[in-house]
Design an enzyme around this catalytic site. Structure first.
Site, PDB file in Angstrom:
ATOM      1  N   ASP A 164      -2.584   7.619  -5.641  1.00 26.77           N
ATOM      2  CA  ASP A 164      -3.404   8.278  -6.651  1.00 26.77           C
ATOM      3  C   ASP A 164      -4.787   8.588  -6.077  1.00 26.77           C
ATOM      4  O   ASP A 164      -5.409   7.747  -5.417  1.00 26.77           O
ATOM      5  CB  ASP A 164      -3.529   7.352  -7.871  1.00 26.77           C
ATOM      6  CG  ASP A 164      -4.415   7.926  -8.947  1.00 26.77           C
ATOM      7  OD1 ASP A 164      -4.055   8.970  -9.516  1.00 26.77           O
ATOM      8  OD2 ASP A 164      -5.477   7.327  -9.224  1.00 26.77           O
ATOM      9  N   GLU A 179      -1.784  12.148  -3.398  1.00 29.48           N
ATOM     10  CA  GLU A 179      -2.360  13.071  -4.370  1.00 29.48           C
ATOM     11  C   GLU A 179      -3.674  13.520  -3.727  1.00 29.48           C
ATOM     12  O   GLU A 179      -4.643  12.756  -3.710  1.00 29.48           O
ATOM     13  CB  GLU A 179      -2.617  12.392  -5.720  1.00 29.48           C
ATOM     14  CG  GLU A 179      -3.188  13.351  -6.735  1.00 29.48           C
ATOM     15  CD  GLU A 179      -3.618  12.658  -8.024  1.00 29.48           C
ATOM     16  OE1 GLU A 179      -3.460  13.272  -9.099  1.00 29.48           O
ATOM     17  OE2 GLU A 179      -4.128  11.525  -7.970  1.00 29.48           O
TER      18      GLU A 179
END
Length: 706
Positions: free
Chosen positions: A342, A378
């Protein structure tokens, strides 16, 4: 109680069959107490007197799995200097393998008084805190082996443990929403029939429900609020939270592996649940604030490139050790097969700017364990220069946000998208080829947990996040969505037919693109969140997957069929970029053809002026199954059927001509203008030069045998 010196490594609580070794790092604290917690609310404090390289440690004979514990750090409380020790706060072990209970929010878990943030708060937090748990590391893995699916054969399915299974009618009620539910035969059968090879789980590291959300009657449903980087989230366990969550998670991984499905974890190593300078004192802040967090020039405040209040200090050797130890633990002890990071651009912020050669990536590159699993970035954060799609090191794959945006733009009819769409369809060579990566570096997706579901992408122009309690100000406002003429639910048959075509267009485009496709859970049968594009706090039926009443769902059948087409034909799963060079065709065919060719709807080779036409929204692409340049696993030549993909994203029907010299006879194997979309063996036969009328906003695929 006997207290032996113990060892400084491994960190955390390590049970060896006779007792437990405890070790915790703090360069800031003057002394640290280990607190053994008892069920009557009392605790036994043991000072950790042995110190090696700022790691305090002790071995306690007879301390068994299930024992709850925490730490108290004695030292300076001087926020203006970045020091936040406070022995009144029971602290979680950063290396806890399991965490029990939940936080009861109130002033006691904060280091200051609400009415006077400058004044130290000495209320005891222990009665209101979660606790760390000693776990038994032993587990019978049997003959478990990682599937090690190659990227070119991978289909990723992003899912939420609770959301995927909470409403599944075949899962027993007591198991719904848990790790155990992932092992139910009905869940596994659904994944395998979709052709899923990797289940990407939204955060399962122990996370915290934010104080603000709890006060609003909501929860941190998504889980991007980690407090325990080694501990499976306890609320997803059906057996208990005194270590049972570890066994249940391992059992789920073992069952998924038996079905040939890899497990990828969505991990949040960029920040913790302790928030900014007004956040609670739960673990890292109280142990060694300056070693764990990026502080501003005024050290009472936190640098925040994540939008959550804090960012971990990626140049700290202790933070890097924590992350690498955590990653190795999940691979070696929990048998997971990869990670999706993330806001991974934050991990590259060694100082201020994003540096893809930062210490973290150096460590991953040389690590003999972590470097061998799937690593997905990401590739953005909210800091300056944070959008880094295409800029991660060669070992990494990336969520391709440019793929998502371009595919959405094409099918909603945005002008001047054909050239970029062609690049995204063929693996985004403009992003990955120059640094030695291949099409498989691109994790392609149209939707994910963050944003509209696929159904809502074609049903809403605007977000509808009123249930989140922020006056619809949260969530992305620019969604590249199109409601097909009516906002939200409708009974209009023409609108519903158009939406159905759009759903099929998106799924077919995704699964037939070069790269690695990722489906978001429930999109295969058009689940809806009623326009909420930021359901992070919606732990309810709004965000849970609503399973169809029977298996006869048309979109589900279509998705399975397209996934099967991809799986059976390597021309859709190439490991190298198209090169455009001619390859001699088999005797008796069309002579020499390139491995890929682009055509206008009139069947003419695309020229630059065709790519530049702003109003152009239709084209064909020829994929030559006889020109696959990469060899098979044993060096054999790979040959496949050839395909012609016809895209009509225009708002009106367009007549397409089947190109000459690229195949005499073809069969229609996919047509998104029809509800079932897959004619199968009964599909129409067409010949070179024939004309096909493609419905507005539709996709047709022709197949030519090798």
């Amino acid at each position: 109680m006997q207290v032996w010196p113990g060892t400084a490594y491994p960190l955390g609580a390590t049970y060896d069959g006779a007792g437990t070794n405890f070790a915790v790092f703090s360069e800031t604290a003057d002394r640290i107490e280990l607190c053994l917690l008892h069920d009557d609310g009392s605790e036994t404090a043991v000072e950790l007197r042995e110190t090696d390289a700022f790691v305090r440690h002790a071995y306690l004979p007879g301390i068994m799995p299930g024992q709850r514990y925490g730490f108290r750090a004695h030292g300076a409380y001087a926020p203006e200097q970045g020091q936040r020790c406070n022995s009144a706060k029971l602290l979680l072990d950063p290396y806890a393998r399991a965490i029990s209970g939940h936080i009861e929010w109130g002033e006691a878990v904060y280091g200051y008084h609400f009415d006077d943030p400058e004044r130290r708060n000495d209320l005891d937090s222990a009665p209101h805190m979660m606790s760390s748990v000693v776990v038994n590391p032993y587990f019978d893995w049997g003959d478990d082996r990682p599937p090690r699916t190659e990227y070119h054969q991978t289909v990723i399915y992003e899912a939420h443990v609770k959301g995927l299974t909470m409403l599944h009618p075949a899962v027993p009620e007591e198991d719904r929403g848990t790790y155990a539910a992932l092992t139910h035969p009905a869940v596994i059968e659904h994944l395998t029939e979709l052709g899923v090879t990797a289940l990407e789980l939204m955060p399962v590291h122990q996370f915290v429900n934010d104080h603000r959300l709890v006060d609003m009657g909501l929860n941190n449903y998504w889980g991007y609020n980690t407090i325990g980087f080694f501990a499976p989230h306890n609320a997803y366990a059906s057996w208990g939270d005194r270590g049972q969550q570890v066994l249940e998670f391992k059992s789920a991984v073992r069952a998924l592996h038996e079905a040939g499905i890899e497990v990828i974890l969505d991990v949040v190593y960029n920040h913790t649940a302790e928030g900014n300078h007004l956040g609670p004192t739960l673990s890292f802040r109280g142990l060694d604030n300056t070693s764990y967090y990026r502080l501003t020039d005024d050290p009472q405040y936190y640098m925040d490139t994540t939008g959550t209040g804090n960012s971990l200090l990626m140049r700290s050797p202790h933070v890097l050790q924590l992350i690498m130890d955590s990653l190795r633990y999940w691979v070696t002890e929990m048998h997971v097969d990869g990670f999706r990071f993330d806001l991974a651009a934050t991990l590259a912020r060694q100082f201020h700017e994003v540096d893809r050669l930062s210490s973290f990536f150096d460590l991953v590159q040389q690590d003999p364990v972590v470097s061998q699993v799937k690593l997905i970035a990401e590739p953005w954060d909210v800091g300056e220069g944070g959008y880094q799609v295409g800029n991660f090191p060669p070992l990494w794959t990336e969520w391709n946000g440019k793929y998502r945006d371009t595919v959405r733009d094409l099918w909603r009819g945005e002008p001047q998208t054909l050239a970029e769409f062609a690049s995204r369809l063929t693996g985004s060579s403009d992003l990955y080829q120059d640094d030695g990566r291949r099409p498989l570096a691109s994790i392609n997706f149209v939707t994910c947990h963050d944003g509209f579901t696929l159904h809502d992408l074609v049903a809403y122009n605007e977000k509808h996040n009123e249930d989140n309690g922020e006056d619809n100000n949260d969530g992305e406002s620019h969604n590249r969505s199109w409601n097909c003429g009516v906002e939200g639910e409708t009974d209009d048959p023409e609108v519903l037919a158009l939406r159905g075509r759009q759903l099929r267009n998106f799924i077919a485009t995704l699964l037939l693109s070069q790269g690695v496709p990722m489906l978001s859970h429930g999109d295969e049968f058009a689940r809806t969140q009623h326009g909420n594009n930021n359901a992070y706090c919606q732990d309810s039926e709004l965000a849970w997957v609503q399973w169809p009443q029977d298996d006869d769902d048309a979109l589900l059948a279509f998705t399975r069929a397209v996934a099967r087409l991809r799986r059976e034909h390597p021309v859709f799963r190439r490991r190298r970029f198209f090169h455009g060079r001619t390859v001699e065709e088999p005797t008796g065919s069309q002579g020499e053809l390139t491995d890929i060719a682009w055509f206008t709807p009139a069947g003419e080779v695309m020229r630059q002026r065709d790519w530049d036409r702003s109003h152009a929204r239709a084209l064909s692409v020829f994929l030559n199954g006889n020109a696959i340049s990469e060899p098979g696993a044993r060096g054999e030549r790979i040959q496949d059927d050839s395909f012609l993909l016809m895209f009509n994203a225009a708002p009106e029907p367009v007549e397409f001509v089947v190109p000459l010299n690229h195949g005499r006879q073809w069969q229609v194997v996919l047509d998104t203008s029809t509800e079932d979309g897959v004619p199968g063996e009964d599909g129409p036969k067409v010949r070179a030069g024939d004309r096909l009328l493609l419905a507005d906003r539709s996709l047709t695929v022709l197949q030519r045998p090798a």
